[in-house]
Design a protein around this motif. Structure first.
Motif, PDB file in Angstrom:
ATOM      1  N   TRP A 198     -67.321  42.798 -98.888  1.00 11.28           N
ATOM      2  CA  TRP A 198     -65.899  42.906 -98.495  1.00 11.28           C
ATOM      3  C   TRP A 198     -65.793  43.572 -97.126  1.00 11.28           C
ATOM      4  O   TRP A 198     -65.012  43.148 -96.274  1.00 11.28           O
ATOM      5  N   THR A 199     -66.595  44.592 -96.899  1.00 14.21           N
ATOM      6  CA  THR A 199     -66.570  45.284 -95.611  1.00 14.21           C
ATOM      7  C   THR A 199     -66.971  44.336 -94.492  1.00 14.21           C
ATOM      8  O   THR A 199     -66.313  44.289 -93.447  1.00 14.21           O
ATOM      9  N   ALA A 200     -68.033  43.568 -94.702  1.00 15.65           N
ATOM     10  CA  ALA A 200     -68.467  42.602 -93.686  1.00 15.65           C
ATOM     11  C   ALA A 200     -67.387  41.565 -93.434  1.00 15.65           C
ATOM     12  O   ALA A 200     -67.159  41.152 -92.292  1.00 15.65           O
ATOM     13  N   ARG A 201     -66.692  41.162 -94.484  1.00 16.92           N
ATOM     14  CA  ARG A 201     -65.604  40.187 -94.340  1.00 16.92           C
ATOM     15  C   ARG A 201     -64.479  40.768 -93.483  1.00 16.92           C
ATOM     16  O   ARG A 201     -63.940  40.088 -92.597  1.00 16.92           O
ATOM     17  N   LEU A 202     -64.105  42.023 -93.745  1.00 16.79           N
ATOM     18  CA  LEU A 202     -63.069  42.666 -92.930  1.00 16.79           C
ATOM     19  C   LEU A 202     -63.500  42.756 -91.475  1.00 16.79           C
ATOM     20  O   LEU A 202     -62.728  42.423 -90.567  1.00 16.79           O
ATOM     21  N   LEU A 203     -64.730  43.215 -91.247  1.00 15.14           N
ATOM     22  CA  LEU A 203     -65.215  43.362 -89.882  1.00 15.14           C
ATOM     23  C   LEU A 203     -65.285  42.019 -89.160  1.00 15.14           C
ATOM     24  O   LEU A 203     -64.958  41.931 -87.976  1.00 15.14           O
ATOM     25  N   ALA A 204     -65.674  40.977 -89.879  1.00 15.67           N
ATOM     26  CA  ALA A 204     -65.739  39.640 -89.275  1.00 15.67           C
ATOM     27  C   ALA A 204     -64.363  39.118 -88.903  1.00 15.67           C
ATOM     28  O   ALA A 204     -64.224  38.316 -87.976  1.00 15.67           O
ATOM     29  N   ALA A 205     -63.333  39.583 -89.601  1.00 15.87           N
ATOM     30  CA  ALA A 205     -61.964  39.146 -89.313  1.00 15.87           C
ATOM     31  C   ALA A 205     -61.425  39.779 -88.031  1.00 15.87           C
ATOM     32  O   ALA A 205     -60.408  39.339 -87.504  1.00 15.87           O
ATOM     33  N   GLY A 206     -62.104  40.802 -87.537  1.00 18.76           N
ATOM     34  CA  GLY A 206     -61.741  41.401 -86.265  1.00 18.76           C
ATOM     35  C   GLY A 206     -60.977  42.701 -86.389  1.00 18.76           C
ATOM     36  O   GLY A 206     -60.441  43.037 -87.447  1.00 18.76           O
ATOM     37  N   PRO A 207     -60.925  43.443 -85.278  1.00 18.79           N
ATOM     38  CA  PRO A 207     -60.272  44.752 -85.274  1.00 18.79           C
ATOM     39  C   PRO A 207     -58.799  44.716 -85.668  1.00 18.79           C
ATOM     40  O   PRO A 207     -58.307  45.634 -86.307  1.00 18.79           O
ATOM     41  N   GLU A 208     -58.127  43.644 -85.285  1.00 20.19           N
ATOM     42  CA  GLU A 208     -56.701  43.555 -85.606  1.00 20.19           C
ATOM     43  C   GLU A 208     -56.479  43.477 -87.113  1.00 20.19           C
ATOM     44  O   GLU A 208     -55.580  44.131 -87.648  1.00 20.19           O
ATOM     45  N   LYS A 209     -57.294  42.688 -87.808  1.00 22.47           N
ATOM     46  CA  LYS A 209     -57.186  42.583 -89.267  1.00 22.47           C
ATOM     47  C   LYS A 209     -57.546  43.915 -89.922  1.00 22.47           C
ATOM     48  O   LYS A 209     -56.900  44.331 -90.891  1.00 22.47           O
ATOM     49  N   CYS A 210     -58.562  44.583 -89.394  1.00 31.89           N
ATOM     50  CA  CYS A 210     -58.945  45.891 -89.924  1.00 31.89           C
ATOM     51  C   CYS A 210     -57.803  46.887 -89.754  1.00 31.89           C
ATOM     52  O   CYS A 210     -57.518  47.674 -90.666  1.00 31.89           O
ATOM     53  N   ALA A 211     -57.140  46.845 -88.621  1.00 33.73           N
ATOM     54  CA  ALA A 211     -56.005  47.730 -88.376  1.00 33.73           C
ATOM     55  C   ALA A 211     -54.846  47.390 -89.314  1.00 33.73           C
ATOM     56  O   ALA A 211     -54.170  48.291 -89.838  1.00 33.73           O
ATOM     57  N   GLU A 212     -54.621  46.120 -89.538  1.00 33.76           N
ATOM     58  CA  GLU A 212     -53.563  45.690 -90.458  1.00 33.76           C
ATOM     59  C   GLU A 212     -53.823  46.219 -91.867  1.00 33.76           C
ATOM     60  O   GLU A 212     -52.919  46.743 -92.523  1.00 33.76           O
ATOM     61  N   LYS A 213     -55.058  46.097 -92.334  1.00 41.61           N
ATOM     62  CA  LYS A 213     -55.409  46.585 -93.672  1.00 41.61           C
ATOM     63  C   LYS A 213     -55.251  48.106 -93.756  1.00 41.61           C
ATOM     64  O   LYS A 213     -54.772  48.632 -94.764  1.00 41.61           O
ATOM     65  N   PHE A 214     -55.642  48.814 -92.702  1.00 40.36           N
ATOM     66  CA  PHE A 214     -55.455  50.258 -92.676  1.00 40.36           C
ATOM     67  C   PHE A 214     -53.966  50.591 -92.794  1.00 40.36           C
ATOM     68  O   PHE A 214     -53.583  51.473 -93.569  1.00 40.36           O
ATOM     69  N   GLY A 215     -53.140  49.886 -92.053  1.00 41.93           N
ATOM     70  CA  GLY A 215     -51.699  50.123 -92.111  1.00 41.93           C
ATOM     71  C   GLY A 215     -51.132  49.873 -93.498  1.00 41.93           C
ATOM     72  O   GLY A 215     -50.302  50.655 -93.991  1.00 41.93           O
ATOM     73  N   GLU A 216     -51.569  48.801 -94.129  1.00 40.09           N
ATOM     74  CA  GLU A 216     -51.100  48.494 -95.494  1.00 40.09           C
ATOM     75  C   GLU A 216     -51.453  49.622 -96.449  1.00 40.09           C
ATOM     76  O   GLU A 216     -50.627  50.049 -97.263  1.00 40.09           O
ATOM     77  N   GLU A 217     -52.686  50.104 -96.355  1.00 41.81           N
ATOM     78  CA  GLU A 217     -53.122  51.174 -97.255  1.00 41.81           C
ATOM     79  C   GLU A 217     -52.397  52.474 -96.960  1.00 41.81           C
ATOM     80  O   GLU A 217     -52.071  53.230 -97.888  1.00 41.81           O
ATOM     81  N   ALA A 218     -52.119  52.737 -95.688  1.00 42.77           N
ATOM     82  CA  ALA A 218     -51.377  53.950 -95.330  1.00 42.77           C
ATOM     83  C   ALA A 218     -49.975  53.917 -95.926  1.00 42.77           C
ATOM     84  O   ALA A 218     -49.502  54.925 -96.467  1.00 42.77           O
ATOM     85  N   VAL A 219     -49.331  52.759 -95.850  1.00 43.01           N
ATOM     86  CA  VAL A 219     -47.995  52.622 -96.441  1.00 43.01           C
ATOM     87  C   VAL A 219     -48.054  52.830 -97.954  1.00 43.01           C
ATOM     88  O   VAL A 219     -47.204  53.523 -98.533  1.00 43.01           O
ATOM     89  N   GLU A 220     -49.056  52.272 -98.596  1.00 44.80           N
ATOM     90  CA  GLU A 220     -49.203  52.459-100.047  1.00 44.80           C
ATOM     91  C   GLU A 220     -49.402  53.939-100.390  1.00 44.80           C
ATOM     92  O   GLU A 220     -48.844  54.429-101.382  1.00 44.80           O
ATOM     93  N   ALA A 221     -50.149  54.663 -99.569  1.00 43.18           N
ATOM     94  CA  ALA A 221     -50.343  56.097 -99.801  1.00 43.18           C
ATOM     95  C   ALA A 221     -49.031  56.854 -99.621  1.00 43.18           C
ATOM     96  O   ALA A 221     -48.713  57.760-100.402  1.00 43.18           O
ATOM     97  N   ILE A 222     -48.261  56.471 -98.639  1.00 44.64           N
ATOM     98  CA  ILE A 222     -46.961  57.104 -98.410  1.00 44.64           C
ATOM     99  C   ILE A 222     -46.053  56.885 -99.612  1.00 44.64           C
ATOM    100  O   ILE A 222     -45.391  57.819-100.085  1.00 44.64           O
TER     101      ILE A 222
END
Length: 104
Positions: A24-48
């Motif tokens: 899964w990590t390799a898949r995220l990294l292969a999708a590029g920095p923008e996708k990784c940032a998007e996923k981080f944002g989604e998780e941050a919102v869920e934590a909030i």
């Protein structure tokens, strides 16, 4: 002895060379920095959301997701956990108000 964040960061770094269909990590990294940032944002919102609900166990789980996705996002831009920790150490002992004023 390393802590869990160090071990996680090392695992994420190792996954940079893994096939996206194997990790899964390799898949995220292969999708590029923008996708990784998007996923981080989604998780941050869920934590909030969980923080406002007050469910300690759910917040703990979401916080773990935030840390994982933060490390993946950093790895996507070749920023290491050590780089971030060095920045925190540089700021140590400085008032947050003073630090923010120095940025302006």
């Amino acid at each position: 002895m390393t802590n869990a964040l160090d071990r996680l960061a090392a695992t994420i770094e190792a996954r940079k060379s893994a096939a996206p269909d194997e990790s899964w990590t390799a898949r995220l990294l292969a999708a590029g920095p923008e996708k990784c940032a998007e996923k981080f944002g989604e998780e941050a919102v869920e934590a909030i959301i969980e923080a406002t609900k007050g469910d300690r166990d759910r917040l703990t789980a979401e916080a773990a997701d935030v840390l994982y996705h933060l490390l993946v996002m950093l790895a996507a831009r070749d920023v290491s956990l050590a780089d971030v920790l060095a920045e925190l150490a540089r700021r140590e002992g400085t008032s947050g108000l003073d630090e923010k004023a120095a940025r302006q």
